[in-house]
Design a protein around this motif. Structure first.
Motif, PDB file in Angstrom:
ATOM      1  N   GLY A  43     -36.885 -37.877   2.769  1.00 48.72           N
ATOM      2  CA  GLY A  43     -37.223 -39.043   3.595  1.00 48.72           C
ATOM      3  C   GLY A  43     -36.093 -39.721   3.538  1.00 48.72           C
ATOM      4  N   GLU A  44     -35.660 -38.877   4.421  1.00 42.66           N
ATOM      5  CA  GLU A  44     -34.503 -39.547   5.117  1.00 42.66           C
ATOM      6  C   GLU A  44     -34.407 -38.276   6.750  1.00 42.66           C
ATOM      7  OE1 GLU A  44     -31.021 -40.399   4.325  1.00 42.66           O
ATOM      8  OE2 GLU A  44     -31.121 -38.535   2.918  1.00 42.66           O
ATOM      9  N   PRO A  45     -34.419 -38.573   7.614  1.00 47.37           N
ATOM     10  CA  PRO A  45     -34.224 -40.153   8.425  1.00 47.37           C
ATOM     11  C   PRO A  45     -35.182 -40.600   8.161  1.00 47.37           C
ATOM     12  CG  PRO A  45     -34.018 -38.886  10.300  1.00 47.37           C
ATOM     13  CD  PRO A  45     -34.060 -37.768   8.894  1.00 47.37           C
ATOM     14  N   HIS A  46     -35.590 -42.133   8.550  1.00 46.31           N
ATOM     15  CA  HIS A  46     -37.228 -42.357   8.618  1.00 46.31           C
ATOM     16  C   HIS A  46     -37.885 -41.556   8.599  1.00 46.31           C
ATOM     17  CE1 HIS A  46     -40.142 -45.146   9.154  1.00 46.31           C
ATOM     18  NE2 HIS A  46     -39.305 -46.235   8.530  1.00 46.31           N
ATOM     19  N   PRO A  47     -39.300 -41.963   7.782  1.00 46.35           N
ATOM     20  CA  PRO A  47     -40.251 -40.667   7.487  1.00 46.35           C
ATOM     21  C   PRO A  47     -41.696 -41.056   9.416  1.00 46.35           C
ATOM     22  CG  PRO A  47     -40.319 -42.313   6.014  1.00 46.35           C
ATOM     23  CD  PRO A  47     -39.299 -42.634   6.814  1.00 46.35           C
ATOM     24  N   HIS A  48     -41.158 -41.964   9.957  1.00 45.07           N
ATOM     25  CA  HIS A  48     -41.642 -42.479  11.056  1.00 45.07           C
ATOM     26  C   HIS A  48     -41.329 -41.245  12.280  1.00 45.07           C
ATOM     27  CE1 HIS A  48     -42.455 -43.688  14.973  1.00 45.07           C
ATOM     28  NE2 HIS A  48     -41.322 -43.671  16.018  1.00 45.07           N
ATOM     29  N   TYR A  49     -39.905 -40.973  12.382  1.00 45.59           N
ATOM     30  CA  TYR A  49     -39.155 -40.059  13.065  1.00 45.59           C
ATOM     31  C   TYR A  49     -39.718 -38.906  12.570  1.00 45.59           C
ATOM     32  CZ  TYR A  49     -36.680 -43.296  14.989  1.00 45.59           C
ATOM     33  OH  TYR A  49     -35.721 -44.357  15.563  1.00 45.59           O
ATOM     34  N   ALA A  50     -39.436 -37.841  11.673  1.00 36.75           N
ATOM     35  CA  ALA A  50     -39.695 -36.731  10.790  1.00 36.75           C
ATOM     36  C   ALA A  50     -41.541 -36.739  10.500  1.00 36.75           C
ATOM     37  CB  ALA A  50     -39.600 -36.778   9.372  1.00 36.75           C
ATOM     38  N   GLU A  51     -42.301 -37.618  10.262  1.00 39.43           N
ATOM     39  CA  GLU A  51     -43.669 -37.306  10.378  1.00 39.43           C
ATOM     40  C   GLU A  51     -44.017 -36.822  12.295  1.00 39.43           C
ATOM     41  OE1 GLU A  51     -45.573 -40.208   8.529  1.00 39.43           O
ATOM     42  OE2 GLU A  51     -44.434 -40.030   6.506  1.00 39.43           O
ATOM     43  N   ASN A  52     -43.260 -38.201  13.396  1.00 37.68           N
ATOM     44  CA  ASN A  52     -43.438 -37.784  14.643  1.00 37.68           C
ATOM     45  C   ASN A  52     -42.956 -36.459  15.258  1.00 37.68           C
ATOM     46  OD1 ASN A  52     -45.632 -39.589  15.715  1.00 37.68           O
ATOM     47  ND2 ASN A  52     -44.003 -40.795  14.574  1.00 37.68           N
ATOM     48  N   TRP A  53     -41.935 -35.615  14.562  1.00 40.93           N
ATOM     49  CA  TRP A  53     -41.635 -34.512  15.124  1.00 40.93           C
ATOM     50  C   TRP A  53     -41.956 -33.299  14.777  1.00 40.93           C
ATOM     51  CZ3 TRP A  53     -38.908 -33.073  18.933  1.00 40.93           C
ATOM     52  CH2 TRP A  53     -38.338 -33.778  19.576  1.00 40.93           C
ATOM     53  N   ALA A  54     -42.874 -33.334  13.276  1.00 45.11           N
ATOM     54  CA  ALA A  54     -43.819 -32.324  12.827  1.00 45.11           C
ATOM     55  C   ALA A  54     -44.961 -32.496  13.482  1.00 45.11           C
ATOM     56  CB  ALA A  54     -43.576 -32.771  11.479  1.00 45.11           C
ATOM     57  N   ARG A  55     -45.206 -33.715  13.687  1.00 41.28           N
ATOM     58  CA  ARG A  55     -46.623 -33.815  14.940  1.00 41.28           C
ATOM     59  C   ARG A  55     -46.372 -32.477  16.008  1.00 41.28           C
ATOM     60  NH1 ARG A  55     -48.019 -38.114  11.473  1.00 41.28           N
ATOM     61  NH2 ARG A  55     -47.431 -39.826  12.589  1.00 41.28           N
ATOM     62  N   VAL A  56     -45.215 -32.891  16.761  1.00 47.07           N
ATOM     63  CA  VAL A  56     -44.918 -32.765  18.138  1.00 47.07           C
ATOM     64  C   VAL A  56     -44.740 -30.938  17.964  1.00 47.07           C
ATOM     65  CG1 VAL A  56     -42.701 -31.944  19.706  1.00 47.07           C
ATOM     66  CG2 VAL A  56     -44.037 -34.501  18.969  1.00 47.07           C
ATOM     67  N   LEU A  57     -43.645 -30.655  16.908  1.00 50.61           N
ATOM     68  CA  LEU A  57     -43.722 -29.155  16.491  1.00 50.61           C
ATOM     69  C   LEU A  57     -44.874 -28.403  16.161  1.00 50.61           C
ATOM     70  CD1 LEU A  57     -40.328 -29.686  14.923  1.00 50.61           C
ATOM     71  CD2 LEU A  57     -41.033 -28.486  17.202  1.00 50.61           C
ATOM     72  N   ALA A  58     -46.122 -28.562  16.544  1.00 44.45           N
ATOM     73  CA  ALA A  58     -46.926 -27.962  15.872  1.00 44.45           C
ATOM     74  C   ALA A  58     -48.212 -28.468  17.003  1.00 44.45           C
ATOM     75  CB  ALA A  58     -47.949 -28.987  14.621  1.00 44.45           C
ATOM     76  N   LEU A  59     -47.584 -28.346  18.092  1.00 44.77           N
ATOM     77  CA  LEU A  59     -47.956 -28.708  19.048  1.00 44.77           C
ATOM     78  C   LEU A  59     -48.463 -27.194  19.958  1.00 44.77           C
ATOM     79  CD1 LEU A  59     -47.769 -32.187  21.230  1.00 44.77           C
ATOM     80  CD2 LEU A  59     -49.878 -30.953  20.092  1.00 44.77           C
ATOM     81  N   PRO A  60     -49.334 -26.155  20.118  1.00 51.31           N
ATOM     82  CA  PRO A  60     -49.060 -25.189  21.371  1.00 51.31           C
ATOM     83  C   PRO A  60     -47.896 -25.457  22.000  1.00 51.31           C
ATOM     84  CG  PRO A  60     -51.477 -25.859  21.411  1.00 51.31           C
ATOM     85  CD  PRO A  60     -50.703 -26.826  20.596  1.00 51.31           C
ATOM     86  N   PRO A  61     -47.528 -23.572  21.919  1.00 54.28           N
ATOM     87  CA  PRO A  61     -46.361 -24.151  22.971  1.00 54.28           C
ATOM     88  C   PRO A  61     -46.123 -25.038  24.307  1.00 54.28           C
ATOM     89  CG  PRO A  61     -46.435 -22.302  22.040  1.00 54.28           C
ATOM     90  CD  PRO A  61     -48.087 -22.949  21.755  1.00 54.28           C
ATOM     91  N   GLU A  62     -46.772 -24.476  25.424  1.00 59.62           N
ATOM     92  CA  GLU A  62     -47.405 -25.370  26.341  1.00 59.62           C
ATOM     93  C   GLU A  62     -47.174 -27.209  26.021  1.00 59.62           C
ATOM     94  OE1 GLU A  62     -46.347 -24.338  29.515  1.00 59.62           O
ATOM     95  OE2 GLU A  62     -45.662 -22.519  28.528  1.00 59.62           O
ATOM     96  N   ALA A  63     -48.121 -27.557  24.899  1.00 58.79           N
ATOM     97  CA  ALA A  63     -48.675 -29.301  25.345  1.00 58.79           C
ATOM     98  C   ALA A  63     -46.729 -29.446  24.001  1.00 58.79           C
ATOM     99  CB  ALA A  63     -49.322 -29.408  24.514  1.00 58.79           C
ATOM    100  N   MET A  64     -46.176 -28.167  23.397  1.00 60.14           N
ATOM    101  CA  MET A  64     -45.184 -29.346  22.475  1.00 60.14           C
ATOM    102  C   MET A  64     -44.282 -29.687  24.301  1.00 60.14           C
ATOM    103  SD  MET A  64     -42.203 -27.267  20.324  1.00 60.14           S
ATOM    104  CE  MET A  64     -43.492 -26.285  19.365  1.00 60.14           C
ATOM    105  N   ALA A  65     -43.749 -28.487  24.894  1.00 57.77           N
ATOM    106  CA  ALA A  65     -43.163 -28.625  25.367  1.00 57.77           C
ATOM    107  C   ALA A  65     -43.097 -29.616  26.981  1.00 57.77           C
ATOM    108  CB  ALA A  65     -42.460 -27.193  26.603  1.00 57.77           C
TER     109      ALA A  65
END
Length: 106
Positions: A43-65
């Protein structure tokens, strides 16, 4: 010279180098994903950061980059809480810092 903008550009350069390195070293992305899973569990850092990074890291490689180095308000905020700490060897990290220190002096 706007030092805040310089720091943002340095952060983009760091993350661009991480994305380039991750192409040949997929473990970089897996470590980042694991770190984000730990953030979510704690639950830290703030869930906003963790949840948004989880979404970014789930993208296909080129979209993520592309997303990771996006010069948007949302990504500027996310990069301040990066799951890529330690992803670059010190020599590469310091090369980026030195480059931006020279730009600051220009």
């Amino acid at each position: 010279m706007d030092l805040h903008r310089l720091a943002e550009e340095r952060s983009i350069a760091f993350h661009r180098q991480v994305m380039l390195r991750a192409r040949g070293e997929p473990a970089i992305l897996e470590r980042a994903r694991e770190r984000v899973r730990e953030w979510i569990a704690r639950g830290e850092p703030h869930p906003h950061y963790a949840e948004n990074w989880a979404r970014v890291l789930a993208l296909p490689p080129e979209a993520m980059a592309t997303t990771v180095v996006e010069d948007s308000e949302a990504m500027r905020a996310l990069r301040q809480v990066t799951p890529f700490a330690g992803a670059l060897p010190p020599k590469e990290r310091w090369a980026i810092w030195k480059d931006y220190a020279r730009r600051r002096g220009a």
